[in-house]
Structure formats: C-alpha cells, structure tokens
Design an enzyme around this catalytic site. Structure first.
Site, PDB file in Angstrom:
ATOM      1  N   ASN A   1       0.894  -1.315  -0.052  1.00 20.95           N
ATOM      2  CA  ASN A   1       0.050  -0.132   0.044  1.00 20.95           C
ATOM      3  C   ASN A   1       0.937   1.110   0.151  1.00 20.95           C
ATOM      4  OD1 ASN A   1      -2.345   1.598   0.014  1.00 20.95           O
ATOM      5  ND2 ASN A   1      -3.038   0.719   1.926  1.00 20.95           N
TER       6      ASN A   1
ATOM      7  N   HIS B   1      -8.376   3.543   8.700  1.00 16.30           N
ATOM      8  CA  HIS B   1      -8.741   2.507   7.929  1.00 16.30           C
ATOM      9  C   HIS B   1     -10.281   2.024   8.487  1.00 16.30           C
ATOM     10  CE1 HIS B   1      -4.726   1.134   6.937  1.00 16.30           C
ATOM     11  NE2 HIS B   1      -5.332   0.165   6.466  1.00 16.30           N
TER      12      HIS B   1
END
Length: 507
Positions: A345, A376
């Site tokens: 990521n 998140h």
C-alpha cells in the site's frame, strides 16, 4: 449466497443474473465490471481525448462524469457522500484561509469518513463488506488532506522551510471546483484509487507529465529512446496478467486456508505449535492476492489512461510505476518489517508520511500508526493490529541497529541473516495482521492467547534491552530495500535542484 449479499447492495441490480450465475455477491460483481469498463474507457480517454486533441476542461469534465457514474452504479445514493465530503472541504479551502485550512480540512475530512464508517459498521452490517461506500471515501480523504497540506505549503510557507518532497508537491493556488472534483472523483481512481499528488494529476490532464520525466542513460541524455508519448501497452498487459494470476490464487487457495481456522479450539488443541506457525503463514498468505488484484487492476486502469508514467529506465524502457501501490516480490521476500511496509500500500504509506510523519513533532511513529488505524475504520481489530505494529517496528529497529552489523563480514553470514530475518518478518507480519482480518476483539485476543502473547513479550524485551540511537545521530542506511517509485521520481523532478536531492525519510 449471492442473492443474500445482493439484496443488501445499494447499487445497480442490472447484473443480478450474473451474480446468481457465478455465486458471487452483487456488489463484488458490480465492482469488477465497473473496473473493467473503466479500463476500456481509459484506453479511449488516452487515444481520443488526448491533450493534443481536446481541452483540459473536456478532459476534467469527462473524467469526473464517468467517475460519478461508476460511483452511482456501485453504491447508489451512498455516492452522494463523496460529493458532500468533497464539497464541504472545498468550501473550507475557499473561506478558511490557507494558513489554517489544512488543519480544518484534515479534521473535517477524517471526521466525516469516521462518521460514515461508524454508521456503516454499527448500524448496517458489522463485519460485512457489501456496498462498502467507505472504501472510495478513504482514498478521497487521502486526496483532500494531501491537497490541503500541499496548498498550505505552497501559499503560506517559505520555500526554504519546506523539505524536498514538500517543495516538489507544493500547490500555489486553490484549484477550481471542476479541477477539485476531477482530482477526487475521476473514473480511473474513484473505486479503488490509488491516491496521487495533485500536481502529478494536473500534469497528466494537461499533457505535460511526459516532459517532466527525463532520465539519463549511460551518462548521456536519453535522447535515443525519449518519446513525447510513450505507450503503456506492455505494462498494462503485464499488470492484467498479474491480476488474473492473483484472482486465480485467491479463489483457489483462500477457501482452503481460512484465517478463522487459527482460532478454532480443535485446531489449537490438536496441532503442534510448529504446524500452527506454518498454517498461520499460509492462511495469511492466501488473503493477500485479493489486494494484489484490486490494486494492480487500479494501477493498470490509470496507466491505460496515460497516468502513472515515471520516466525512463537506463535502458530506455518507460516506467509506469508513479502511482503503483505495491511490489509483490518485495512484499513476499521482505527481510524486515520496514521493507514489508514500504512495499505494501505504497501510496497510503506516502500519504501518512507527508501529512503526519514528517510534520508530527512528538513520537511520529506512534502518531502515524494511530492515524492509519483511524483512517482504516472503527473495527477494534484494526487498532489491535496497529498498536502491535508500533511494538513490532520499535523491536525491528532495535534488532537492526544492534545486530545487523555482526552479519556483514561475509556472503554466507549475509545470506544467513537474510534467511533468519525473512522468516522472522513473515511470522511477525502474520501475527500482527490477524486482528485486522478477524476484526473483533474476542477472536483476536483468543488467537494471541493461543500463542501466549509470545511475540509481544519478545518485542518488549528487545526494545527494553537493545538501545537505539536518536534518529539524528544514526548513520544513513539505505540497505533495507529499494526506495518507493516516488522517491526515485523526486530525484529528477524539475522542482528539485541539485542541493535538494536528499534521500527522503520513510515511515
């Protein structure tokens, strides 16, 4: 069942028969079909709406309208959240003043994202991912906050006070509403990202990106291979092959190696510990291909549209990794916790570095992990993972700074060190990420109890017994792995002079 998941999908039901035929949830079918449609539109966008053939206004407008159409198709009226979040923060940019608007945009964008995540998780479908409109909002939040900080840097901070990367990405004016919506909601990145800098996106829309990426080959200007408009065809085909392989592995292996098996009582009671370790590695390995599929497909879509060009390699080959989100081989063969994070990521790691790590005056490592957890979502497992990640990072840093130099005397010692650290890294990553997959507190703690919290205890002992010098007293070390593509690109960016080509810090 597909019909059950399909009933909770808030997007279009046009593909319901296909969903029932292949027994996959409708929201997943909608996502994949929309991404494939975006891939076709990307080729058309690059060939028929090339900057030499049309205006930037048309390119912005088409990219935005296509993106909003895909959002409505996948998420229905939930896609209004994308416009509301973008509109609210755009008003802040216009009226709050450049000196403080980056803070307000950061709080409002992240707060609105968290509110949507709380509503989705605790009101609608805890633990389910159908119609997860907050996924695109996570990327839009990254773009909003990145741009806010870039405008703040470009309009209020003296150039000599900025770091090399901040000078490179600084924005000197507030964009128009169309430019802002195009950046946030374009069809190439609306569903799965990745995020990118505003300057890179505008250079792509205006057709100046190729002029900004000139590398040298064999000590001479790369004039032999240099093109104004290099083709991404080979890279797109390669990335689509990676997508197909990743999807095949995920569908065939994930169903066999379930992460939940790690916490089943009969498995814990009857399986020797070394086999539990092996199964943990395989089960966590099986979860990664779905991310490889989604992120690589998103990268291919951007490349097909002409976005993502990152200069030329020394042999004249065009590189299309400007906004790539991962390096699979560097992930699977990572020999340190940091190397894994640097290649997983990537765009999110860079966002965290730019808006938090480089700017936080106190404990930037802890602050960065906490911001990542908040971004998140609200599942407790996320916080367990990132709190454990802080401890892992500190322990890995302590081991590296105290032990690595003892294994550099010969090739055999280096090989032994690499094997040991690869095994330790893979076990540490799997151990850390289990709560991220299980989501809830009870099963996560059950897993850690089955391991007697042994890795937590080992890390605490390592941090307590192995001192690490303060960052400003450490020698520079570049051997943990290759720099992210953006770091390499900065070295040849026109905004960088010869005195600012310093190696960027990584999170």
């Amino acid at each position: 069942m597909a019909t059950e998941s399909g009933s909770s999908c808030t997007g279009s039901t046009l593909l319901q028969p296909i969903s029932e035929m292949i027994n996959l949830p409708l929201d997943q079918v909608n996502f994949v079909v929309c991404q494939l449609f975006a891939l076709l539109m990307a080729f058309w966008f690059r060939l028929y709406l090339h900057p030499s053939k049309t205006s930037t206004f048309v390119r912005h407008m088409v990219a935005t309208l296509l993106g909003l159409y895909l959002a409505v198709f996948c998420f229905g009226w939930y896609s209004l959240h994308f416009l509301f979040q973008s509109g609210l923060t755009y008003c802040i940019m216009l009226f709050a003043g450049a000196e403080h608007m980056h803070k307000y945009c950061f709080i409002v964008a992240l707060g609105y994202l968290s509110l949507c995540q709380i509503t989705r998780v605790y009101v609608f479908d805890y633990g389910m991912y159908s119609a997860d409109f907050t996924g695109p909002m996570m990327v839009i939040t990254q773009k909003i906050t990145s741009l806010a900080f870039e405008i703040h840097d470009g309009m209020t901070v003296k150039e000599e006070m900025l770091t090399a990367s901040q000078r490179c990405f600084a924005v000197r004016r507030v964009p128009s509403l169309l430019e802002y919506l195009s950046y946030n909601c374009n069809f190439m990145g609306i569903l799965a990202g990745p995020t990118c800098s505003y300057n890179d996106y505008i250079a792509f829309i205006e057709g100046t990106a190729y002029h900004l990426k000139q590398l040298e080959s064999n000590g001479k200007e790369n004039g032999k291979y240099k093109q104004r408009d290099p083709s991404p065809k080979k890279d797109v085909i390669y990335k689509l092959c990676v997508c197909a392989a990743s999807l095949l592995v995920y569908l065939s292996v994930f169903r066999v190696c379930s992460v939940e098996r790690n916490i089943q009582d009969d498995f814990i009671a009857s399986t020797p510990f070394y086999l539990q370790v092996g199964y943990l590695y395989l089960s966590m390995l099986a979860t990664r291909p779905k991310y490889y599929f989604v992120w690589t497909l998103a990268d291919a879509i951007n490349n097909a549209a002409g976005f993502g060009f990152n200069g030329y390699a020394k042999d004249g080959t065009p590189r299309w990794d400007l906004i790539s989100n991962l390096r699979i081989l560097d992930i699977e063969f990572a020999t340190s916790f940091k190397m894994f994070l640097d290649n997983w990521n990537i765009q999110t790691a860079l966002w965290l570095k730019r808006v938090c790590y480089e700017r936080c005056p106190y404990n930037p490592t802890v602050a960065t992990f906490l911001l990542s957890a908040i971004w998140h979502g609200v599942y407790p497992g996320y916080y367990l993972t990132f709190l454990t990640g802080i401890l892992m990072t500190l322990a890995a840093r302590a081991v590296r700074h105290n032990l690595r130099r003892h294994f550099q005397g010969s090739a055999s010692l280096k090989l032994a060190y690499d094997i040991i650290t690869w095994v330790a890294t893979q076990i540490a990553i799997c151990y850390t990420v289990v709560p991220f997959v299980l989501l809830a507190v009870s099963p996560s703690l059950k897993f850690y109890r089955s391991w007697y919290f042994c890795i937590h205890i080992i890390c605490l002992l390592l941090v307590a017994t192995m001192p690490v010098k303060p960052r400003h007293l450490r020698p520079k070390d570049t051997s943990e792995g290759p720099a992210p593509p953006q770091t390499e690109a900065l070295r040849s960016h026109p905004a960088m002079d010869s005195n600012s080509n310093q190696k960027l810090k990584t999170t």
